[in-house]
Design a protein around this motif. Structure first.
Motif, PDB file in Angstrom:
ATOM      1  N   PHE A   1      -1.513   6.718  -3.732  1.00  0.00           N
ATOM      2  CA  PHE A   1      -0.851   5.772  -2.527  1.00  0.00           C
ATOM      3  C   PHE A   1      -1.038   4.470  -3.156  1.00  0.00           C
ATOM      4  O   PHE A   1      -0.255   3.765  -3.072  1.00  0.00           O
ATOM      5  CB  PHE A   1      -1.649   6.106  -1.385  1.00  0.00           C
ATOM      6  N   ASN A   2      -2.237   4.051  -3.437  1.00  0.00           N
ATOM      7  CA  ASN A   2      -2.732   2.542  -3.862  1.00  0.00           C
ATOM      8  C   ASN A   2      -1.618   2.088  -5.149  1.00  0.00           C
ATOM      9  O   ASN A   2      -1.196   1.035  -5.232  1.00  0.00           O
ATOM     10  CB  ASN A   2      -4.098   2.345  -4.226  1.00  0.00           C
TER      11      ASN A   2
ATOM     12  N   GLY B   1       1.201   3.499  -5.681  1.00  0.00           N
ATOM     13  CA  GLY B   1       2.728   3.556  -5.628  1.00  0.00           C
ATOM     14  C   GLY B   1       3.311   4.614  -5.962  1.00  0.00           C
ATOM     15  O   GLY B   1       4.630   4.809  -5.746  1.00  0.00           O
TER      16      GLY B   1
ATOM     17  N   MET C   1       4.172   7.757  -4.646  1.00  0.00           N
ATOM     18  CA  MET C   1       4.173   8.331  -3.314  1.00  0.00           C
ATOM     19  C   MET C   1       4.492  10.078  -3.542  1.00  0.00           C
ATOM     20  O   MET C   1       3.943  10.593  -2.414  1.00  0.00           O
ATOM     21  CB  MET C   1       5.344   7.627  -2.375  1.00  0.00           C
TER      22      MET C   1
ATOM     23  N   ILE D   1       3.724   7.079   4.106  1.00  0.00           N
ATOM     24  CA  ILE D   1       4.653   7.683   3.231  1.00  0.00           C
ATOM     25  C   ILE D   1       5.796   7.957   3.578  1.00  0.00           C
ATOM     26  O   ILE D   1       6.984   7.786   3.163  1.00  0.00           O
ATOM     27  CB  ILE D   1       3.769   8.644   2.388  1.00  0.00           C
TER      28      ILE D   1
ATOM     29  N   SER E   1      -0.768  -1.919  -6.968  1.00  0.00           N
ATOM     30  CA  SER E   1       0.703  -1.974  -6.550  1.00  0.00           C
ATOM     31  C   SER E   1       1.015  -3.124  -5.781  1.00  0.00           C
ATOM     32  O   SER E   1       0.465  -3.332  -4.784  1.00  0.00           O
ATOM     33  CB  SER E   1       1.093  -0.653  -5.748  1.00  0.00           C
TER      34      SER E   1
ATOM     35  N   THR F   1       4.468   0.834  -2.268  1.00  0.00           N
ATOM     36  CA  THR F   1       3.685   1.145  -1.132  1.00  0.00           C
ATOM     37  C   THR F   1       3.879   0.153   0.162  1.00  0.00           C
ATOM     38  O   THR F   1       4.345  -0.770   0.131  1.00  0.00           O
ATOM     39  CB  THR F   1       1.961   0.568  -1.824  1.00  0.00           C
TER      40      THR F   1
ATOM     41  N   THR G   1       2.597  -2.092   2.051  1.00  0.00           N
ATOM     42  CA  THR G   1       1.807  -2.891   2.334  1.00  0.00           C
ATOM     43  C   THR G   1       2.515  -4.500   1.860  1.00  0.00           C
ATOM     44  O   THR G   1       3.603  -4.369   1.476  1.00  0.00           O
ATOM     45  CB  THR G   1       0.742  -3.017   1.273  1.00  0.00           C
TER      46      THR G   1
ATOM     47  N   TYR H   1       3.435  -5.604  -1.521  1.00  0.00           N
ATOM     48  CA  TYR H   1       4.496  -4.898  -2.234  1.00  0.00           C
ATOM     49  C   TYR H   1       5.643  -5.417  -1.748  1.00  0.00           C
ATOM     50  O   TYR H   1       6.497  -5.608  -2.538  1.00  0.00           O
ATOM     51  CB  TYR H   1       4.349  -3.346  -2.081  1.00  0.00           C
TER      52      TYR H   1
END
Length: 1612
Positions: free
Chosen positions: A1141-1142, A1144, A1146, A1219, A1417, A1455, A1457, A1460
């Motif tokens: 996940f961190n 990217g 997914m 996700i 990411s 991600t 965030t 990103y």
């Protein structure tokens, strides 16, 4: 009785006797040496093949767990069986000779016939042993036996400290010949033995052309009773156990104490064995695979010489050999008769005896021994073989009879060279290369086929170690490669350039000295200096000295002057004479030419004047002449003297050089290793001279080590793991790096393959972190130019670099240092090696046997002073030191060093006391050299290692959790309650106390301490307006902050978070200790904890590495259907999902998280029907859980195991809904809704405040982004209600701070910038007080973005200063990178600079391979994209492509965030600017690329995870693309949307830029915006300009980049 026997066998005399035959133990010898004794007997010579091959296999093994102890077990498994059989049959083991042994049955002559029968029976049973025993390690162990009988002579010889014995005579020669005739599993009788035996009892086979015979079997008569026969024969064996002792193997193991006998026997045993016995160490303590130098000395005599005559010669030789070896710490290990000669097996480098220049000492000793023994009367031939390498050194045999011996291929090579090259001193290529002596000391010999030795390499004859004046052979040893750059020595070269300029300008003498340890590259540096001098037409005279040079009078000047006069090229003395006559024509009268005869090996006629001169006067005349020669020469050309290994300059030469620099303007460059002893007075004065520059060489920087590795391997990249291994292991020393590389290549651990494009590789877990580092651009270009193609180096699969055994050359260096220490210091270093490379003083004290603290600190101080250890006050200081290299520096010896010997002792004691004080303050110790730690670790026995690792594990496990600041929790919540891995067993009461101390509650406390959600809110009533709710929330946070600042209660932590230190100093070592103990389940537990900790610290790469370590362990564990293993596996997949996940990735993340949930019995739906069904079920469940939470009495107690499971589930669901939200199609949104709902429900089940509040806020954010106004507000209020009920201390305060930060982030995403700032400021204050850098840095990063968009410049710069200070203080790379990201934004959009573009660019280029940034990411994507935008605005398209391509590789790592989205927006902005270029240049695909850009921008808007705060920039870019494509209507629509939203949000940065762009696009001005932006860039003000009032904020606002509009006709 057995206890009494054990006590007897523990006596020192018994232990000594175990190393000696009965012949010596019970012997009665004359005190005069040599002593001779005669007797009859039967000899058995047993040769065991296969041991040498086995030793070689172990000595070349890769890993540190290869264990000499394992080799000892295998050796003794076979040898002890033979020894036992010999002892049972009444034999006496005379000697162990490596993998062979010689046994004796001493009897009167009339008993020989019967005893031969017994010995034959014994021999046949020995062969039977090997038929029955299983062969270990895949080796073919076979035995050959020779028997002889007759007269035997024993010779005892030696000196006052050591005695040796030999058996000699015809029987000894016969037994060796018989064994040589034997094939595998044969028993051969010598001719005399065949004559003396009872032939009727033996079936034999004749050997063609030989008198010796081969035994097939015994054929006793039918009535023959062997047992009776045997007992009868044993009656004649004086020391065969009988009567009460009949169960003993050997009478000597029951010797009574006898001081006189003990002293007598001690003389026959090596000193290291006596120390081992005195210290009551285990036998295996001295057993190790060790690099040594073997010297085999063979003396042959005339055939007719008698024992008495030979004895005298052997005595003289032995006394001299002992005296020579003693000087250089060598030892005689064995003396035996070998093929009609007496052989001495001498060894340099036994444990405790390792010394520097070991090989040189061995050669020097060998030459000395050869010269002496060649002169001894009656010695016919002296032959010496010398070989260097790793051999087995250790005690082999049986518990009651064993010896310390050496076994290995190098032993065999030395023995064979001794026999096949008689009458000379020979050595192998390893000895030749390792001697560091000039090639002219040796002569390569023709190869010979030597029995039992295949491919031993070149053989050399050592011609002697007296320096011969071979002037053309004293050049620098190091050759310069034109294509090979001198790496990492720019500073050192600049010293040379500066001093040479000074010398030329001032016409004064200059001396430049480079001091550096072995391997620092001094010779390479001097070679480069020589080349530079020649390039600028200066004459350089470069020589390399050797250790032998130091003992030669005036040798250095002799060689230098020979080169000045051109004698180095002369092949004959007559040519030298002619040359000298020409050169000295005007300088020296011919009658004085003969003064040069000795020094230059010429033959001028001796004159009367010279013959009358004293040696002192001759020396003065010679020196005067040399000065005149140099004076004349220097008028014609500049001369630079270059001397390598200058520590070997002889005293007379130092004196002359000192006079020379006072007389002539000469430039001398020297390289030397540190003096072992105080140098001569002249050398000291030179170092103190004001014209001497003394440079202490530092290590090579890590990036230059990387460059060197890539250049040596001719590759463009190497794995990060390999880079770290070589950089750490080499410590910046080029030689260490080279040896480590050779070792890796030797074991075939390096793979070379073409460089693959990252885009072509499908992403999987195994290649997700394909992490390579590259050399600098100049090195890359040089490699590509030389090789013609790009190659990458990789490691073979499964290699464990950290467990690799050190190369033997480096191990030898470490052993020299170890053996130079006292025994107590050696023990401390070895104990420290068990703990690891870095350790704490507390743990070291715990495992040191019988030490007190004062004793340990004093020893540590000495070892720190000796550069064995470094000490640090804390982990931060350690990390800082690891990033710094010890660079070269100038040492001012005039004021600080080389003082007289007076007072040295007092100064040394003061310095030691000062160091002790420093060590007391320090808690962390680290080995200076990783190779020392590995070498010391290998010296332990397997059982000892296990016991020490167990001690360490027991000590560490109580601290293996988060720090006190974080309430001592597990990094994986409730982990240790779920998986029982503790070594220290505790009763339930202790467990409860521990749980309470760590913040966990009992079941009863859980039931009655849960927050009760009232049916109707009283804290935030529903009638309040949004503004009133906002004010009430802010007031609540202000009250909390005020309480934190002013209260006297214990609500704030005393010290900052120490979790990073605990991870490094406790949990990481603990996992390694469990690995060493073979406790894989415990090691797995801690590897998962480590991975979780690194995820908390944002280090995805490290988490990935330790998850891979855990994966290897999972494969080794037996598959069990236990909850423990299931939970560990679920945790493993959950952590994998978090890493993905961190990063990217997914798709991978979703797969991993679903696997984890499946193991936790939470199966996520795979079709729409089950999806909607589960949503319905979860909604009903949600209502029930909310209803139950209102009634305190309905809360059931939750087992700790279930809590761990629930916490893991919340983590998985929290990531899954994000996700699924990334996909803007309809059905993934339902999956996202289900995951978010499940997160809330599971959190409610945990009854944990933090989990519930976090789930409420996540659920609120999900609905926020989806646009469900009522739902998000409801759950936001529920979260606030809950935190307002929390106890305002400890964890409650941290949850409140978390909520303030999270709410601020949510408001930012939704575009409520003012509220985001208000909340962010409060979160900042709280986390600052809570002293948690991991949380505090993120708050500052977010707050800086909030303030940036609102154009609050003063507040922004204040926050940036805090962020910068934090990044420096904590060495926090993420904070520093975010700081520069904001600096880029300020430059691009705010119209001024906080830090210059070049500084920001330099940071990115230097840190782009940093693992935190590379595998995070968003941030690096943003940094690359900002640089690309900058270059696009400047129309520097080549630079734009470089950084845009780097950014493009990171775009797919999506991600949800802020980072990103910030990064992707910058990337798309760069692409929009590039589209403008494409349209301007009318490229074919411009229209297509524009449409693709619009789709990408539109998809971002449609994603649920894209916050409205990003809409203004997205719409702004879309408007510009539509304009470029000629669609004015859509351009206008999106431009107005962007303006409206930015106005609503208060996004002043976007609003002002939009306004200026709109005015620009609608205007009819023809001014080129490139010129306008170029003017802006050139005059961009700094923040200091704004503060000083030179520039106003209003002026700065106009410094915007205006997007080009004059490509097509204006669409408006």
């Amino acid at each position: 009785m057995s206890t009494q026997n054990e006590e007897l066998q523990d006596r020192a005399i018994v232990k000594i006797a175990a190393h000696l035959p009965d012949l010596i133990v019970y012997g009665d010898f004359s005190p005069e040496l040599p002593s001779v004794d005669y007797f009859d007997g039967v000899l058995m010579f047993v040769d065991i093949s296969g041991f040498t091959a086995m030793t070689e296999k172990f000595s070349t093994a890769m890993y540190m767990d290869r264990g000499a102890e394992q080799l000892v077990e295998i050796l003794n498994y076979y040898i002890s069986a033979i020894v036992e059989k010999v002892l049972v049959f009444g034999g006496d083991i005379l000697k162990f000779a490596g993998d062979a042994l010689l046994a004796l049955w001493k009897v009167e002559r009339k008993q020989l016939q019967n005893i031969i029968t017994v010995v034959i029976k014994c021999s046949l049973e020995i062969h039977g042993l090997f038929e029955a025993k299983e062969v270990e390690e895949g080796l073919d162990i076979r035995v050959k036996i020779g028997l002889a009988a007759g007269h035997i002579t024993m010779l005892v010889f030696g000196d006052e400290t050591r005695n040796y014995f030999l058996v000699i005579g015809q029987a000894v020669d016969d037994v060796r010949l018989a064994q040589n005739m034997a094939q595998m599993n044969d028993v051969i009788l010598s001719p005399n033995c065949w004559q003396l035996c009872d032939r009727s009892m033996i079936e034999i086979e004749r050997i063609p052309d030989q008198r010796a015979v081969k035994v097939n079997f015994l054929k006793p008569p039918p009535t023959f009773n062997f047992n009776e026969f045997f007992l009868k024969c044993m009656n004649f064996m004086k020391y065969y156990p009988s009567g009460d002792d009949k169960n003993l193997l050997r009478l000597a193991c029951m010797l009574d104490s006898n001081h006189g006998l003990e002293l007598s026997l001690q003389k026959y045993v090596m000193e290291i064995i006596l120390k081992q016995i005195d210290d009551k160490q285990l036998q295996g303590y001295l057993s190790e695979l060790r690099p040594v130098t073997i010297v085999f000395v063979n003396l042959t005599f005339n055939d007719q010489d008698k024992a008495e005559v030979i004895g005298s010669a052997i005595q003289d030789a032995c006394v001299h050999i002992s005296s020579v070896l003693k000087v250089f710490r060598g030892q005689i290990n064995k003396v035996f008769m070998f093929d009609k000669g007496c052989s001495f097996l001498c060894v340099f480098g036994f444990p405790g005896e390792k010394a520097p220049d070991e090989i040189t000492h061995a050669l020097e000793s060998a030459v000395d021994i050869f010269d002496f023994c060649s002169q001894v009367h009656k010695i016919h031939t002296v032959s010496i073989g010398i070989a260097s390498g790793v051999v087995f050194c250790g005690i082999v045999g049986h518990t009651v009879r064993h010896e310390y011996t050496v076994i290995g291929r190098k032993v065999n090579i030395a023995a064979r060279m001794m026999m096949y090259y008689p009458g000379i001193v020979t050595c192998d290529s390893v000895t030749y290369n390792g001697s560091n002596l000039p090639a002219y000391f040796f002569k390569e010999l023709p190869k010979k086929a030597m029995k039992g030795v295949a491919d031993c390499g070149p053989i050399y004859q050592c011609l002697g170690l007296n320096e011969k004046v071979m002037f053309g052979m004293a050049y620098l040893i190091c050759n310069r490669n034109e294509t090979y750059p001198l790496l990492g020595r720019t500073k050192e070269i600049n010293y040379f350039k500066d001093i040479m300029k000074t010398c030329l300008a001032t016409k004064c003498s200059q001396v430049l000295m480079y001091e550096g340890l072995l391997g620092y590259g001094k010779s390479q540096l001097l070679t480069e200096i020589q080349h530079m001098a020649e390039e600028i037409s200066h004459r350089s005279i470069a020589i390399a000295l050797t250790k032998i040079s130091f003992h030669q009078h005036f040798y250095t000047i002799q060689i230098l002057m020979a080169n000045v006069l051109g004698l180095d090229a002369c092949k004959h003395y007559k040519e030298r004479q002619t040359n000298l006559q020409i050169k000295l024509k005007t300088l020296l009268d011919e009658k004085f030419h003969c003064i040069l005869n000795d020094i230059f090996h010429v033959q001028f006629p001796m004159s009367r004047e010279i013959s009358k001169m004293s040696s002192v006067r001759k020396q003065r005349q010679l020196e005067t002449l040399f000065v005149k020669i140099l004076e004349k020469t220097m008028k014609e050309e500049m001369i630079i003297f270059i001397i390598d290994e200058a520590q070997f300059v002889d005293v007379t030469s130092w004196v002359f050089i000192e006079k020379l620099i006072q007389t002539l303007p000469i430039f001398i460059v020297m390289a030397l290793t540190p003096f072992m002893e105080l140098p001569c007075a002249a050398a000291i004065r030179m170092m103190r001279n004001r014209n001497t520059t003394y440079i202490k060489l530092g290590v090579v920087p890590s990036e230059e080590i990387r460059n060197k590795v890539c250049f040596d391997l001719s590759v463009n990249s190497i794995p990060t793991e390999l880079d770290s291994y070589l950089v750490e292991g080499s410590c910046g020393i080029p030689f260490y790096c080279e040896e480590m590389l050779k070792n890796l290549d030797h074991h075939k651990l390096l793979l070379f393959q073409p460089v693959e494009s990252e885009e072509k590789t499908a992403m999987t877990w195994s290649n997700m972190f394909k992490n390579f580092v590259r050399p600098t651009e100049d090195i890359t270009a040089a490699i590509v130019k030389e090789k013609g193609s790009e190659e990458a180096c990789n490691l073979t699969k499964g290699v464990r670099l950290k467990n690799l055994s050190p190369p033997s050359s480096l191990k030898e260096i470490c052993l020299v240092q170890l053996d130079s220490m006292s025994l107590s210091h050696q023990m401390l270093v070895r104990c420290a090696a068990i703990i690891g490379l870095t350790f704490t003083t507390e743990l070291l004290f715990e495992i040191l046997p019988c030490w007190n603290m004062k004793m340990m600190l004093k020893a540590l101080a000495t070892l720190v002073e000796s550069n064995v250890f470094h000490c640090f006050r804390n982990a931060k200081e350690l990390q800082l030191a690891l990033k710094q290299n010890e660079s070269s520096c100038e040492v001012h010896y005039r004021s600080s060093c080389l003082k007289s010997n007076e007072g040295l002792g007092h100064r040394g004691q003061d310095k030691l006391r000062e160091m002790e004080g420093k060590v007391i303050e320090c808690r962390i110790i680290r080995f200076c050299r990783p190779m020392m730690q590995k070498t010391a670790y290998e010296l332990w026995l397997k059982d000892q290692k296990r016991a020490m690792h167990l001690k360490c594990a027991r000590f560490l496990e109580d601290s293996a959790h988060q720090c006190y600041h974080c309430r001592d929790k597990d990094f994986i919540p409730y982990h240790h309650f779920t998986v029982d891995i503790r070594l220290n067993t505790l009763d339930m009461e202790t467990v409860k106390k521990m749980a309470q101390s760590r913040g966990f509650k009992t079941k009863e406390e859980v039931i009655f301490s849960k927050f009760v959600n009232p049916s109707k809110s009283t804290l935030l009533p529903g009638r309040l307006s949004p503004e009133e709710v906002r004010d009430k929330i802010l007031v609540f946070f202000d009250a909390i902050i005020s309480k934190m600042k002013t209260t006297q209660e214990d609500i704030l932590p005393v010290e900052p978070c120490q979790c990073a230190d605990i991870l490094q100093m406790v949990i990481l070592p603990l996992a390694q200790h469990f690995l060493a103990l073979g406790e894989n389940n415990k090691a797995l537990y801690y590897f998962l904890e480590i991975a979780a900790a690194y995820l908390i610290m944002s280090d995805n790469y490290k988490a990935y590495i330790y998850l891979n370590e855990g994966e290897q362990l999972l494969k080794t564990l037996k598959t069990e259907k236990s909850w423990n293993q299931t939970f560990e596996l679920a945790t493993f997949y959950s952590l994998k999902g978090q890493v993905c996940f961190n990063m990217g990735q997914m798709v991978l993340a979703k797969t991993m998280l679903k696997r984890a949930l499946k193991l936790l019995n939470q199966i996520f739906p795979y079709n729409l029907l089950s999806l909607f069904l589960q949503i319905h079920v979860e909604k009903n469940r949600h209502l029930q859980l909310l209803s139950h939470s209102m009634h305190r009495h309905t809360h059931p107690s939750i087992p700790d195991e279930s809590l761990a499971q629930l916490h893991l589930q919340t983590t998985c669901f929290s990531l899954l809904w994000q996700i699924y939200s990334l996909n803007y199609f309809s059905h993934p949104k339902y999956y996202s809704q289900l995951a978010a709902l499940k997160q809330v429900n599971v959190a409610l089940e945990t009854q944990d405040n933090f989990q519930i509040i976090k789930a409420y806020l996540d659920y609120s954010l999900y609905h926020h982004l989806a646009g469900y106004q009522g739902v998000w507000f409801k759950y936001e209020m529920m979260a606030m209600e809950r935190i307002m009920r929390l106890p305002q201390k400890g964890e409650g305060i941290e949850i409140i701070a978390y909520v303030a930060d999270k709410l601020g982030y949510m408001k930012f995403l939704m575009g409520h910038l003012d509220l985001a700032i208000e909340l962010g400021v409060r979160a900042h204050e709280m986390w600052l007080l809570l002293q948690n850098p991991n949380k505090y840095h993120m708050v500052l990063c977010r707050l800086s973005k909030y303030l940036f968009l609102r154009n609050r410049h003063k507040q922004l710069t204040k926050v940036l200063k805090w962020l910068w200070d934090l990044s420096i203080e904590e060495e926090h790379i993420f904070s520093k990178a975010f700081f520069y990201f904001v600096c880029f934004d300020i430059m691009l959009y705010s119209g001024y600079t906080y830090r210059s573009f070049n500084e920001c660019l330099e940071f990115v280029c230097y840190n782009e391979d940093n693992r935190i940034l590379k595998f995070q990411s968003g941030l690096l994507l943003g940094l690359y994209s900002c640089i690309a935008i900058w270059y696009a605005r400047l129309q520097e398209w080549d630079n734009f492509y470089d950084f845009s391509n780097k950014a493009r590789k990171l775009v797919t790592r999506r991600t949800p965030t802020m980072l990103y989205y910030e990064g992707i927006l910058r990337y798309l902005e760069g692409q929009v600017l590039h589209l403008q270029k494409q349209i301007e240049e009318q490229e074919e695909k411009a229209q297509e690329n524009g449409a693709e850009l619009l789709r990408n921008l539109g998809s971002l808007v449609e994603q649920n995870t894209t916050g409205p705060v990003f809409y203004p920039r997205l719409y702004h870019l879309m408007a510009y693309v539509y304009m470029l494509l000629g669609d004015g209507q859509n351009c206008d629509t999106f431009l107005n949307k962007a303006l409206y939203i930015s106005e609503m949000q208060g996004n002043m940065v976007e609003k002002s830029w939009l306004g200026m762009n709109k005015d620009w696009w609608y205007s009819s001005s023809e001014t080129s915006e490139e010129d306008q932006w170029m003017n802006i860039v050139l005059t961009l003000p700094t923040w200091n300009d704004i503060l000083s009032g030179n520039v106003t904020i209003q002026d700065v606002q106009r410094n915007k980049f205006l997007m080009k509009v004059n490509i097509l006709d204006n669409p408006f």
